[in-house]
Design a protein around this motif. Structure first.
Motif, PDB file in Angstrom:
ATOM      1  N   ALA A   1      54.834  28.791 -51.253  1.00 47.73           N
ATOM      2  CA  ALA A   1      55.075  27.774 -50.226  1.00 47.73           C
ATOM      3  C   ALA A   1      55.371  28.432 -48.878  1.00 47.73           C
ATOM      4  N   GLY A   2      56.144  29.505 -48.893  1.00 45.72           N
ATOM      5  CA  GLY A   2      56.454  30.226 -47.655  1.00 45.72           C
ATOM      6  C   GLY A   2      55.221  30.863 -47.042  1.00 45.72           C
ATOM      7  N   ALA A   3      54.383  31.452 -47.874  1.00 46.24           N
ATOM      8  CA  ALA A   3      53.152  32.076 -47.373  1.00 46.24           C
ATOM      9  C   ALA A   3      52.236  31.030 -46.749  1.00 46.24           C
ATOM     10  N   GLY A   4      52.075  29.910 -47.426  1.00 49.58           N
ATOM     11  CA  GLY A   4      51.235  28.837 -46.890  1.00 49.58           C
ATOM     12  C   GLY A   4      51.795  28.262 -45.606  1.00 49.58           C
TER      13      GLY A   4
ATOM     14  N   ALA B   1      55.741  23.129 -37.389  1.00 48.64           N
ATOM     15  CA  ALA B   1      54.708  23.130 -38.432  1.00 48.64           C
ATOM     16  C   ALA B   1      55.185  23.892 -39.669  1.00 48.64           C
ATOM     17  N   HIS B   2      55.876  24.982 -39.444  1.00 50.75           N
ATOM     18  CA  HIS B   2      56.347  25.856 -40.517  1.00 50.75           C
ATOM     19  C   HIS B   2      57.297  25.116 -41.469  1.00 50.75           C
ATOM     20  N   PHE B   3      58.309  24.459 -40.930  1.00 56.80           N
ATOM     21  CA  PHE B   3      59.295  23.782 -41.774  1.00 56.80           C
ATOM     22  C   PHE B   3      58.685  22.595 -42.519  1.00 56.80           C
ATOM     23  N   VAL B   4      57.889  21.807 -41.834  1.00 58.51           N
ATOM     24  CA  VAL B   4      57.249  20.664 -42.481  1.00 58.51           C
ATOM     25  C   VAL B   4      56.311  21.142 -43.589  1.00 58.51           C
ATOM     26  N   ALA B   5      55.519  22.155 -43.295  1.00 60.78           N
ATOM     27  CA  ALA B   5      54.577  22.691 -44.285  1.00 60.78           C
ATOM     28  C   ALA B   5      55.320  23.281 -45.482  1.00 60.78           C
ATOM     29  N   TYR B   6      56.421  23.982 -45.232  1.00 64.77           N
ATOM     30  CA  TYR B   6      57.168  24.592 -46.339  1.00 64.77           C
ATOM     31  C   TYR B   6      57.680  23.524 -47.296  1.00 64.77           C
ATOM     32  N   GLU B   7      58.303  22.494 -46.764  1.00 68.77           N
ATOM     33  CA  GLU B   7      58.846  21.445 -47.633  1.00 68.77           C
ATOM     34  C   GLU B   7      57.737  20.737 -48.406  1.00 68.77           C
ATOM     35  N   PHE B   8      56.638  20.442 -47.729  1.00 67.71           N
ATOM     36  CA  PHE B   8      55.516  19.787 -48.400  1.00 67.71           C
ATOM     37  C   PHE B   8      54.932  20.677 -49.498  1.00 67.71           C
ATOM     38  N   LEU B   9      54.678  21.939 -49.161  1.00 67.67           N
ATOM     39  CA  LEU B   9      54.085  22.858 -50.130  1.00 67.67           C
ATOM     40  C   LEU B   9      55.034  23.140 -51.291  1.00 67.67           C
ATOM     41  N   LYS B  10      56.318  23.284 -50.996  1.00 69.30           N
ATOM     42  CA  LYS B  10      57.293  23.536 -52.054  1.00 69.30           C
ATOM     43  C   LYS B  10      57.303  22.367 -53.045  1.00 69.30           C
ATOM     44  N   ARG B  11      57.299  21.163 -52.532  1.00 68.36           N
ATOM     45  CA  ARG B  11      57.284  19.985 -53.397  1.00 68.36           C
ATOM     46  C   ARG B  11      55.982  19.921 -54.212  1.00 68.36           C
ATOM     47  N   SER B  12      54.859  20.152 -53.551  1.00 77.07           N
ATOM     48  CA  SER B  12      53.554  20.081 -54.235  1.00 77.07           C
ATOM     49  C   SER B  12      53.419  21.159 -55.312  1.00 77.07           C
ATOM     50  N   ILE B  13      53.791  22.373 -54.968  1.00 77.11           N
ATOM     51  CA  ILE B  13      53.683  23.478 -55.932  1.00 77.11           C
ATOM     52  C   ILE B  13      54.667  23.283 -57.078  1.00 77.11           C
TER      53      ILE B  13
ATOM     54  N   SER C   1      55.731  37.615 -43.935  1.00 83.13           N
ATOM     55  CA  SER C   1      57.090  37.465 -43.406  1.00 83.13           C
ATOM     56  C   SER C   1      57.706  36.133 -43.819  1.00 83.13           C
ATOM     57  N   ALA C   2      56.918  35.058 -43.793  1.00 81.27           N
ATOM     58  CA  ALA C   2      57.445  33.758 -44.204  1.00 81.27           C
ATOM     59  C   ALA C   2      57.687  33.724 -45.709  1.00 81.27           C
ATOM     60  N   ALA C   3      56.806  34.347 -46.490  1.00 80.56           N
ATOM     61  CA  ALA C   3      56.988  34.384 -47.947  1.00 80.56           C
ATOM     62  C   ALA C   3      58.286  35.110 -48.299  1.00 80.56           C
ATOM     63  N   ILE C   4      58.521  36.233 -47.669  1.00 77.69           N
ATOM     64  CA  ILE C   4      59.751  37.001 -47.923  1.00 77.69           C
ATOM     65  C   ILE C   4      60.975  36.223 -47.462  1.00 77.69           C
ATOM     66  N   CYS C   5      60.894  35.650 -46.293  1.00 73.05           N
ATOM     67  CA  CYS C   5      62.020  34.908 -45.715  1.00 73.05           C
ATOM     68  C   CYS C   5      62.430  33.727 -46.603  1.00 73.05           C
ATOM     69  N   TRP C   6      61.465  32.898 -46.992  1.00 67.93           N
ATOM     70  CA  TRP C   6      61.789  31.714 -47.789  1.00 67.93           C
ATOM     71  C   TRP C   6      62.234  32.085 -49.201  1.00 67.93           C
TER      72      TRP C   6
ATOM     73  N   GLY D   1      51.252  29.631 -38.047  1.00 66.89           N
ATOM     74  CA  GLY D   1      50.505  30.526 -37.161  1.00 66.89           C
ATOM     75  C   GLY D   1      49.237  29.881 -36.631  1.00 66.89           C
ATOM     76  N   LEU D   2      48.554  29.148 -37.489  1.00 68.58           N
ATOM     77  CA  LEU D   2      47.321  28.465 -37.101  1.00 68.58           C
ATOM     78  C   LEU D   2      47.583  27.394 -36.043  1.00 68.58           C
ATOM     79  N   VAL D   3      48.602  26.584 -36.263  1.00 66.57           N
ATOM     80  CA  VAL D   3      48.921  25.485 -35.344  1.00 66.57           C
ATOM     81  C   VAL D   3      49.408  25.994 -33.990  1.00 66.57           C
ATOM     82  N   SER D   4      50.201  27.048 -34.006  1.00 68.08           N
ATOM     83  CA  SER D   4      50.819  27.513 -32.758  1.00 68.08           C
ATOM     84  C   SER D   4      49.988  28.529 -31.988  1.00 68.08           C
ATOM     85  N   ASN D   5      48.909  29.033 -32.567  1.00 67.57           N
ATOM     86  CA  ASN D   5      48.116  30.062 -31.895  1.00 67.57           C
ATOM     87  C   ASN D   5      47.577  29.654 -30.526  1.00 67.57           C
ATOM     88  N   PRO D   6      47.008  28.447 -30.372  1.00 69.25           N
ATOM     89  CA  PRO D   6      46.516  28.081 -29.040  1.00 69.25           C
ATOM     90  C   PRO D   6      47.611  28.124 -27.968  1.00 69.25           C
TER      91      PRO D   6
END
Length: 122
Positions: A40-43, A8-20, A103-108, A49-54
């Motif tokens: 994009a990293g924060a999102g 979820a993280h990688f797909v979301a990052y690429e999508f958000l980066k492109r959109s932003i 952590s994702a915002a800093i990492c990306w 986290g939301l997808v993997s929590n369950p």
């Protein structure tokens, strides 16, 4: 981190980066700005986290043996659902999201900056 989170993280990052980036370009801002990567990293961290929590709730319950002798993923899922309802799978969600956003915002942001620096030096 685990497979559902990273997927979820990688797909979301690429999508958000492109959109932003498109929004920044439309407003005549630098579309390769560190702010784009940070947002994009924060999102992506929040969504991962939301997808993997369950899955994390089930894993934690199995590892701590808080479900009794239930070692099966399916049995653990059914037991949590029966005892706590769908809300049982959101235990710890806010803490997980608050951990992954910065952590994702800093990492990306660091990754994209280093990619740029290294491409200039080669």
């Amino acid at each position: 981190m685990n497979v559902p989170f990273v997927s979820a993280h990688f797909v979301a990052y690429e999508f958000l980066k492109r959109s932003i980036s498109e929004k920044f370009e439309k407003n005549k801002l630098n579309h390769e700005s560190p702010l784009v990567h940070m947002l994009a990293g924060a999102g992506a961290g929040a969504l991962g986290g939301l997808v993997s929590n369950p899955f994390d709730v089930i894993k934690t319950r199995i590892q701590t043996n808080s479900l009794g002798e239930s070692r099966s993923l399916y049995k653990a899922f059914k037991l949590i659902l029966r005892k706590e309802g769908i809300g049982g799978f959101s235990q710890g969600l806010s803490a997980r999201i608050l951990y992954f956003i910065p952590s994702a915002a800093i990492c990306w942001t660091t990754y994209e900056a280093m990619k740029k620096v290294l491409s200039l030096s080669l």
